[in-house]
Design a protein around this motif. Structure first.
Motif, PDB file in Angstrom:
ATOM      1  N   GLY A 355      33.137 -23.442 -13.813  1.00 52.84           N
ATOM      2  CA  GLY A 355      32.769 -22.921 -15.088  1.00 52.84           C
ATOM      3  C   GLY A 355      32.092 -24.105 -15.890  1.00 52.84           C
ATOM      4  N   GLN A 356      32.504 -25.047 -15.786  1.00 50.21           N
ATOM      5  CA  GLN A 356      32.402 -26.012 -16.492  1.00 50.21           C
ATOM      6  C   GLN A 356      31.028 -27.604 -16.538  1.00 50.21           C
ATOM      7  N   VAL A 357      30.369 -26.704 -15.513  1.00 46.07           N
ATOM      8  CA  VAL A 357      29.047 -28.153 -14.998  1.00 46.07           C
ATOM      9  C   VAL A 357      28.553 -27.995 -15.742  1.00 46.07           C
ATOM     10  N   MET A 358      27.805 -28.978 -15.912  1.00 47.48           N
ATOM     11  CA  MET A 358      26.873 -29.361 -16.940  1.00 47.48           C
ATOM     12  C   MET A 358      26.103 -30.785 -16.564  1.00 47.48           C
ATOM     13  N   ALA A 359      25.171 -30.895 -16.938  1.00 46.41           N
ATOM     14  CA  ALA A 359      24.099 -31.714 -16.811  1.00 46.41           C
ATOM     15  C   ALA A 359      24.971 -33.293 -16.642  1.00 46.41           C
ATOM     16  N   PRO A 360      24.659 -34.244 -15.166  1.00 49.96           N
ATOM     17  CA  PRO A 360      25.938 -35.817 -14.763  1.00 49.96           C
ATOM     18  C   PRO A 360      26.217 -36.411 -15.486  1.00 49.96           C
ATOM     19  N   GLU A 361      25.231 -36.541 -16.215  1.00 48.07           N
ATOM     20  CA  GLU A 361      25.210 -37.893 -17.349  1.00 48.07           C
ATOM     21  C   GLU A 361      26.312 -36.982 -19.217  1.00 48.07           C
ATOM     22  N   HIS A 362      26.411 -35.711 -19.177  1.00 53.79           N
ATOM     23  CA  HIS A 362      27.739 -35.193 -19.626  1.00 53.79           C
ATOM     24  C   HIS A 362      28.354 -34.926 -18.883  1.00 53.79           C
ATOM     25  N   ASN A 363      28.832 -34.953 -17.636  1.00 53.60           N
ATOM     26  CA  ASN A 363      29.885 -34.559 -17.041  1.00 53.60           C
ATOM     27  C   ASN A 363      30.360 -35.684 -17.026  1.00 53.60           C
ATOM     28  N   LEU A 364      30.011 -37.131 -17.059  1.00 50.29           N
ATOM     29  CA  LEU A 364      30.297 -38.582 -17.214  1.00 50.29           C
ATOM     30  C   LEU A 364      31.120 -38.983 -18.683  1.00 50.29           C
ATOM     31  N   ARG A 365      29.767 -38.393 -19.503  1.00 53.58           N
ATOM     32  CA  ARG A 365      30.550 -38.814 -20.833  1.00 53.58           C
ATOM     33  C   ARG A 365      32.021 -37.699 -21.327  1.00 53.58           C
ATOM     34  N   PHE A 366      32.343 -36.657 -20.626  1.00 55.22           N
ATOM     35  CA  PHE A 366      33.328 -35.965 -21.114  1.00 55.22           C
ATOM     36  C   PHE A 366      34.535 -36.431 -19.559  1.00 55.22           C
ATOM     37  N   PRO A 367      34.570 -36.642 -19.149  1.00 51.80           N
ATOM     38  CA  PRO A 367      35.508 -36.699 -18.472  1.00 51.80           C
ATOM     39  C   PRO A 367      36.600 -36.082 -18.127  1.00 51.80           C
ATOM     40  N   ARG A 368      37.193 -35.792 -19.170  1.00 52.73           N
ATOM     41  CA  ARG A 368      38.451 -35.562 -19.423  1.00 52.73           C
ATOM     42  C   ARG A 368      38.747 -34.518 -19.388  1.00 52.73           C
ATOM     43  N   GLN A 369      37.792 -33.536 -19.370  1.00 48.97           N
ATOM     44  CA  GLN A 369      37.589 -32.002 -20.013  1.00 48.97           C
ATOM     45  C   GLN A 369      37.521 -31.349 -18.490  1.00 48.97           C
ATOM     46  N   TRP A 370      38.077 -31.843 -17.752  1.00 43.86           N
ATOM     47  CA  TRP A 370      37.493 -31.319 -15.795  1.00 43.86           C
ATOM     48  C   TRP A 370      39.142 -31.447 -15.160  1.00 43.86           C
ATOM     49  N   GLU A 371      40.241 -31.622 -16.294  1.00 41.61           N
ATOM     50  CA  GLU A 371      41.788 -31.426 -16.137  1.00 41.61           C
ATOM     51  C   GLU A 371      41.473 -30.043 -15.199  1.00 41.61           C
ATOM     52  N   ALA A 372      42.321 -29.081 -14.378  1.00 41.03           N
ATOM     53  CA  ALA A 372      42.960 -28.380 -13.779  1.00 41.03           C
ATOM     54  C   ALA A 372      43.297 -27.172 -15.004  1.00 41.03           C
ATOM     55  N   GLY A 373      42.241 -26.677 -15.039  1.00 41.02           N
ATOM     56  CA  GLY A 373      42.894 -25.241 -15.862  1.00 41.02           C
ATOM     57  C   GLY A 373      43.172 -25.384 -17.284  1.00 41.02           C
ATOM     58  N   ASN A 374      41.512 -26.309 -17.151  1.00 41.02           N
ATOM     59  CA  ASN A 374      40.984 -26.216 -18.173  1.00 41.02           C
ATOM     60  C   ASN A 374      40.037 -25.221 -18.779  1.00 41.02           C
ATOM     61  N   THR A 375      39.987 -24.145 -19.521  1.00 40.00           N
ATOM     62  CA  THR A 375      39.304 -23.240 -19.290  1.00 40.00           C
ATOM     63  C   THR A 375      38.301 -22.950 -20.232  1.00 40.00           C
ATOM     64  N   ALA A 376      37.928 -23.505 -21.132  1.00 40.38           N
ATOM     65  CA  ALA A 376      36.481 -23.718 -21.572  1.00 40.38           C
ATOM     66  C   ALA A 376      35.445 -23.040 -21.565  1.00 40.38           C
ATOM     67  N   ASP A 377      34.959 -22.682 -22.402  1.00 41.94           N
ATOM     68  CA  ASP A 377      33.808 -21.361 -22.712  1.00 41.94           C
ATOM     69  C   ASP A 377      32.345 -22.336 -22.228  1.00 41.94           C
ATOM     70  N   LYS A 378      32.017 -22.973 -21.456  1.00 41.46           N
ATOM     71  CA  LYS A 378      30.263 -23.412 -20.498  1.00 41.46           C
ATOM     72  C   LYS A 378      30.062 -22.760 -19.852  1.00 41.46           C
ATOM     73  N   GLU A 379      28.381 -23.166 -19.812  1.00 43.75           N
ATOM     74  CA  GLU A 379      27.727 -22.834 -19.166  1.00 43.75           C
ATOM     75  C   GLU A 379      27.590 -23.093 -17.258  1.00 43.75           C
ATOM     76  N   SER A 380      27.729 -21.815 -16.165  1.00 45.09           N
ATOM     77  CA  SER A 380      28.328 -22.476 -15.146  1.00 45.09           C
ATOM     78  C   SER A 380      27.134 -22.606 -14.381  1.00 45.09           C
ATOM     79  N   THR A 381      26.786 -23.788 -13.269  1.00 44.77           N
ATOM     80  CA  THR A 381      25.410 -24.263 -12.853  1.00 44.77           C
ATOM     81  C   THR A 381      26.052 -24.120 -11.380  1.00 44.77           C
ATOM     82  N   ASP A 382      24.999 -23.435 -10.369  1.00 50.59           N
ATOM     83  CA  ASP A 382      24.899 -23.074  -9.210  1.00 50.59           C
ATOM     84  C   ASP A 382      24.088 -24.050  -8.249  1.00 50.59           C
ATOM     85  N   VAL A 383      23.788 -24.078  -6.854  1.00 45.14           N
ATOM     86  CA  VAL A 383      23.080 -25.404  -5.920  1.00 45.14           C
ATOM     87  C   VAL A 383      22.337 -24.327  -6.046  1.00 45.14           C
TER      88      VAL A 383
END
Length: 383
Positions: A355-383
């Motif tokens: 539920g928190q996957v975005m563009a790789p560069e955005h993921n790289l800028r905010f690595p601390r957001q991806w801790e387990a249990g983080n339920t921030a409301d973000k758009e999902s990305t699928d394969v």
């Protein structure tokens, strides 16, 4: 006089810097997930919203979430083959409209998650059809198969969500295999070509053309959309670059790894030259190298391993399924990435919740957001 000239020069330099900054800001608005487009289209006519949803669905095929990337990819498909472009457009629209009609989650529809499987089904139906282009009766199974993907997506998501896994292109792979099994190569209405194996049916010659192999690496990106033309494939790669330079680099790297894997297994030279050996590796590398995992040197090596495994699995499945005349499609990359997402241990700490996957560069800028249990409301990305 000298002071006036110096002041004018400084003013001109400031103006040029300001113009360059404005141009750069405008370009940056066209990259990444382009969330501002969704806000702008919120109160617009349904037809315009449908266009944006559809273009996002087109880009989702190659793990991007950018409507401009989708427009470039669609243009590339029409450039390579107007018939294939028409089938792809019809497929993504049929599946998206089906999702709207049956009341699927609106956020998923707007994100294009119900469009990309339908597009892949329609493209593969066109590629395998032996009736030739502009066979209008093929539009019937294209629409029906694209709609079926929506139901499969909904059913599979309720199961895979328990493990925080993407539905990926499981609906596409299931639907196209069922279609080819139902029709058969000698069907009077919807005949199709039997699949060719990646491995050699006869002894391969020892001579390889290096230029053709390099060309095959580029074509491996285009083959994700069943596109075997060089310049349209480069345009598709450019669309990925627009979304994420990191994603584009992993697309090329994965295709190169897949081609190397094909060389190590002595696959047919035609498979190397056409890019068929590279596209599963490209998908496997992109999914792991910054999209579903925060990018680091560890996940980069992990992405290369994923590309190797996807390519080897593709060769094995191709040789297995060709005994019944079926293609391996993207089963290899889909299963490999799913297994990678289930891994535990230190690599699991780099994994980004679906539920928190975005563009790789955005993921790289905010690595601390991806801790387990983080339920921030973000758009999902699928394969």
């Amino acid at each position: 006089m000298w002071i006036d000239t110096k002041t004018d020069v400084e003013e001109n330099n400031r103006n040029r810097a300001s113009r360059s900054q404005r141009v750069m800001s405008s370009l940056l608005l066209c990259t990444g997930d382009m969330k501002h487009v969704d806000k702008y289209m919120h109160d617009k006519q349904f037809v315009l919203q449908l266009v944006v949803w559809g273009l996002r669905g087109v880009a989702r095929v190659i793990l991007a979430n950018n409507p401009l990337s989708g427009a470039l990819i669609l243009a590339a498909l029409f450039w390579a083959s107007p018939w294939q472009g028409l089938l792809g457009t019809l497929g993504v629209l049929a599946s998206t409209l089906t999702a709207v009609i049956i009341g699927q989650d609106s956020a998923e529809v707007q994100a294009g998650l119900h469009g990309f499987n339908g597009m892949l089904v329609s493209l593969l139906m066109g590629v395998f059809s032996s009736a030739g282009p502009w066979y209008w009766w093929l539009l019937l199974p294209v629409c029906f198969g694209s709609a079926i993907c929506v139901f499969l997506f909904g059913g599979l998501s309720s199961v895979l969500d328990r493990w925080d896994l993407p539905v990926s292109v499981f609906p596409f792979n299931i639907t196209i295999v069922l279609y080819l099994l139902c029709t058969g190569p000698d069907n009077p209405y919807f005949p199709h070509h039997p699949a060719s194996p990646l491995g050699p049916t006869n002894h391969n010659g020892t001579e390889l053309i290096a230029v053709e192999v390099a060309r095959g690496i580029l074509l491996g990106v285009g083959q994700i959309f069943a596109c075997g033309a060089l310049w349209p494939s480069l345009l598709i790669l450019g669309a990925v670059l627009l979304y994420s330079p990191l994603q584009a680099a992993h697309a090329l790297l994965g295709s190169a790894v897949g081609t190397m894997t094909g060389l190590s297994m002595a696959v047919r030279h035609e498979s190397l030259y056409s890019g068929m050996s590279g596209f599963n590796g490209s998908l496997g590398c992109m999914a792991v190298g910054g999209l579903f995992f925060t990018f680091s040197w560890r996940t980069h090596l992990f992405a290369i391993a994923s590309a190797f495994l996807s390519a080897y699995a593709d060769i094995a499945l191709s040789n297995l399924l060709r005994t019944v005349g079926l293609p391996a499609c993207s089963w290899a990359a889909t299963l490999t990435v799913t297994l990678m997402l289930l891994l535990t241990g230190s690599l699991a700490t780099y994994r980004i919740p679906m539920g928190q996957v975005m563009a790789p560069e955005h993921n790289l800028r905010f690595p601390r957001q991806w801790e387990a249990g983080n339920t921030a409301d973000k758009e999902s990305t699928d394969v």
